[in-house]
Design an enzyme around this catalytic site. Structure first.
Site, mmCIF file in Angstrom:
data_model
loop_
_atom_site.group_PDB
_atom_site.id
_atom_site.type_symbol
_atom_site.label_atom_id
_atom_site.label_comp_id
_atom_site.label_asym_id
_atom_site.label_seq_id
_atom_site.Cartn_x
_atom_site.Cartn_y
_atom_site.Cartn_z
ATOM 1 N N GLU A 99 14.335 -15.261 0.684
ATOM 2 C CA GLU A 99 14.625 -16.307 1.676
ATOM 3 C C GLU A 99 13.690 -17.499 1.476
ATOM 4 O O GLU A 99 13.906 -18.571 2.031
ATOM 5 C CB GLU A 99 14.394 -15.773 3.104
ATOM 6 C CG GLU A 99 15.434 -14.770 3.571
ATOM 7 C CD GLU A 99 14.988 -14.046 4.842
ATOM 8 O OE1 GLU A 99 13.997 -14.486 5.494
ATOM 9 O OE2 GLU A 99 15.614 -13.037 5.174
ATOM 10 N N ASP B 163 0.836 -1.198 0.000
ATOM 11 C CA ASP B 163 0.000 0.000 0.000
ATOM 12 C C ASP B 163 0.882 1.264 0.000
ATOM 13 O O ASP B 163 1.858 1.341 0.752
ATOM 14 C CB ASP B 163 -0.865 -0.027 1.274
ATOM 15 C CG ASP B 163 -1.954 1.017 1.281
ATOM 16 O OD1 ASP B 163 -2.771 1.021 0.355
ATOM 17 O OD2 ASP B 163 -1.985 1.841 2.227
HETATM 18 C C1 BGC Z 1 -5.621 2.178 -0.372
HETATM 19 C C2 BGC Z 1 -6.755 2.989 0.154
HETATM 20 C C3 BGC Z 1 -6.339 3.574 1.479
HETATM 21 C C4 BGC Z 1 -5.013 4.332 1.381
HETATM 22 C C5 BGC Z 1 -4.402 4.600 2.722
HETATM 23 C C6 BGC Z 1 -4.591 3.270 -0.577
HETATM 24 O O1 BGC Z 1 -4.009 3.487 -1.633
HETATM 25 O O2 BGC Z 1 -5.907 1.504 -1.563
HETATM 26 O O3 BGC Z 1 -7.926 2.251 0.273
HETATM 27 O O4 BGC Z 1 -7.318 4.467 1.900
HETATM 28 O O5 BGC Z 1 -4.063 3.599 0.662
HETATM 29 O O6 BGC Z 1 -3.940 3.433 3.301
#
Ligand code: BGC
Length: 557
Positions: free
Chosen positions: A265, A215
């Site tokens: 790993e 993310d």
């Molecule tokens: C996720 C979102 C989230 C954000 C913050 C993003 O890109 O896909 O759903 O709100 O990251 O974590």
């Protein structure tokens, strides 16, 4: 035939390169299936519906966050990266789910959220309790406020969810949160933070996770040295030179090189895909074999259903493959965007991209302009067949295999997305694509679970239920099943060539083995190449492909 080749991968390593051409199904856990009737989808719910994924024919599941969380941002506000939210199950439930997925031949990709934690994470609690200047604050981004008593934020920077990006903690200091205030950003200069994420990656890898979706992968390393540039210079800019203070700084790649050593790993090495909203010229770096290995290409989510826009996005994705040696990803939507079947039903606006048209429409609760939902659904099917015929990986957001529409008019009190509350009416948020899935045509939550559903499902959801579409050979689900089963048998090679067509509203390309994909974006029905029509997004008319449709034709050499 105008031939253009994508970077063919010379050899595919059995069991290692599965992700290069995988079809990955995204599960948003709290709205997939609920086993215990509390209205929140859970891990046993997923385990009980592995049959749907197997019948659909996908290769892997990407599971959005399932960790303990206050759900201030749908689970992307993580209290503990190495546990399961009690409302979603237990670690034992996680193990059962992995066993069921693996038993059905499916891989699992977990979502890792390294840019921030939740404000309930023990680290953040310690940071608040220990006071100004304490080492516990080093894990986050604390700064003194400006003005008497530090009453003003350190700078004018804004959160991506609306409102200021700084929150005061009452002692003259403020912490930085690019997203909601419940999501304080971590300081990746802190060695303890780095060590802890290595532990997290091993924790899930040891439990059988095959890969990770990272993310906000472009945001971990920041330059918060003073003087700060004004927000007007910083907002919404992706730069090709790596000089943005928040995004895509050189230092992120050191983190991913370090993670690569952790991935390697394992046998097979763990896979990773970057969610990195960066300048297109800088995407390949995230996808390099020394880094995460693959990076999301979001451009299809912004393209309208237009042949020139599709062609440009396809060419850009294939160019990425040539540069990185990885495969690109194709996706029509995810948990952050308006559902594709609805988006394609909205009239075009020459000044806005397709995603922006959708965002504006949501602000009217879906009242204006009038969406042509049948057309949108028809186009979404045509587009899905294009994506599934391309070399590379395709990501399918849960419900898109049913042609499900956005729910634009949820009751205001049911909205959960911080974008809705923080934007003060300038954005509607992402709840309309996160409404729990319909599994049966009736029942209290259309088969989602024994209780209710949150956000609430509209009455029309029953038409899109899995069981209804499974019985209908002309449904979107049946088309997806046919296409995915065929895709498996067709090719693992990554060659691609455009076939020129005098009609500009037609896109036509060919893959190895005589696999032709033809789309008619408008105008009169078109002739198809001579061969076997293996799947089409609508019924043909006198053997010809009508508008807003795609067909796969197998042509013998
Ligand atoms: C996720 C979102 C989230 C954000 C913050 C993003 O890109 O896909 O759903 O709100 O990251 O974590």
């Amino acid at each position: 035939m105008a031939v253009m080749r994508a970077g063919g991968f010379p050899f595919l390593r059995e069991g290692v390169d599965w992700w290069r051409s995988a079809v990955v199904y995204q599960i948003y856990p709290r709205s997939f299936a609920d086993s215990d009737g509390d209205g929140i989808g859970d891990l046993p719910g997923i385990t009980s519906r592995v049959w749907h994924l197997a019948a659909l024919g996908v290769d892997a599941v990407w599971l959005s966050p399932f960790y303990p969380s206050a759900l201030a941002d749908g689970g992307y506000d993580v209290d503990d990266h190495r546990d399961v939210d009690p409302r979603l199950g237990t670690l034992a439930d996680f193990d059962d789910m992995v066993a069921a997925l693996h038993g059905a031949g499916l891989r699992i990709i977990a979502d890792i959220v390294p840019n921030h934690t939740s404000d309930r994470h023990p680290w953040f609690r310690e940071a608040l309790a220990s006071g100004r200047g304490a080492p516990e604050r080093e894990r986050y981004i604390f700064r003194d406020g400006r003005g008497p008593g530090g009453a003003e934020p350190p700078n004018d920077w804004q959160s991506g969810f609306g409102g200021p990006a700084w929150e005061p903690v009452g002692d003259g200091q403020w912490y930085f949160h690019y997203f909601a205030k419940e999501q304080p950003d971590l300081n990746w200069d802190d060695p303890g933070v780095r060590e802890d994420f290595r532990t997290t990656l091993r924790f899930w890898s040891d439990r059988g996770v095959d890969g990770f979706r990272i993310d906000v992968a472009h945001g971990l390393v920041k330059d918060l040295s003073e003087p700060f540039a004004p927000w007007s210079e910083v907002a919404e800019v992706t730069r090709a030179d790596g000089t943005h203070p928040l995004w895509d700084r050189e230092g992120v790649h050191e983190i991913y090189a370090d993670w690569r050593r952790v991935f390697d790993e394992y046998d097979p090495p763990r896979f990773a895909v970057a969610e990195a909203a960066v300048h297109p010229t800088r995407r390949a770096r995230y996808a390099s074999p020394e880094g995460l290995g693959q990076a999301f290409n979001f451009q299809m989510q912004e393209a309208g259903f237009q042949p020139d826009e599709f062609r440009a996005v396809i060419d850009a994705g294939l160019a990425d493959m040539r540069v990185s040696g990885s495969t690109t990803t194709w996706l029509l939507g995810c948990h952050d965007t308006l559902r594709v079947a609805t988006r394609y039903g909205l009239p075009r606006d020459p000044d806005l991209n397709s995603h922006q048209v959708g965002q504006r429409w949501l602000l009217t609760n879906g009242a204006e302009p009038v969406a042509d939902l049948a057309l949108g659904e028809r186009r979404a099917r045509a587009a899905a067949l294009v994506l599934l015929a391309l070399p590379g990986a395709t990501y399918v957001y849960q419900g898109d295999e049913l042609g499900l529409h956005e729910v634009p008019d949820l009751p205001p009190e049911s909205l959960q997305d911080p974008i809705a509350t923080r934007s003060r009416g300038t954005a509607k948020g992402r709840d309309g694509c996160r409404v729990p899935l319909p599994w049966t045509p009736d029942g209290p939550s259309f088969g989602f679970g024994p209780g209710g559903a949150q956000p609430p499902q509209p009455a029309w959801f029953g038409r899109y239920a899995v069981s209804v579409e499974a019985d209908d050979p002309d449904s979107t689900l049946s088309m997806y099943r046919r296409a995915l089963s065929l895709r498996r048998s067709l090719t693992s090679e990554e060659e691609f060539a455009w076939v020129s067509d005098p009609d500009e509203s037609v896109l036509h390309f060919v893959r190895p083995g005589g696999w032709h994909c033809v789309s008619n974006f408008g105008g009169a029905p078109v002739e198809l190449p001579h061969g076997t029509v293996a799947v089409s997004s609508v019924r043909l008319e006198d053997g010809r492909l009508p508008r807003d449709a795609t067909a796969w034709v197998l042509v013998e050499d």
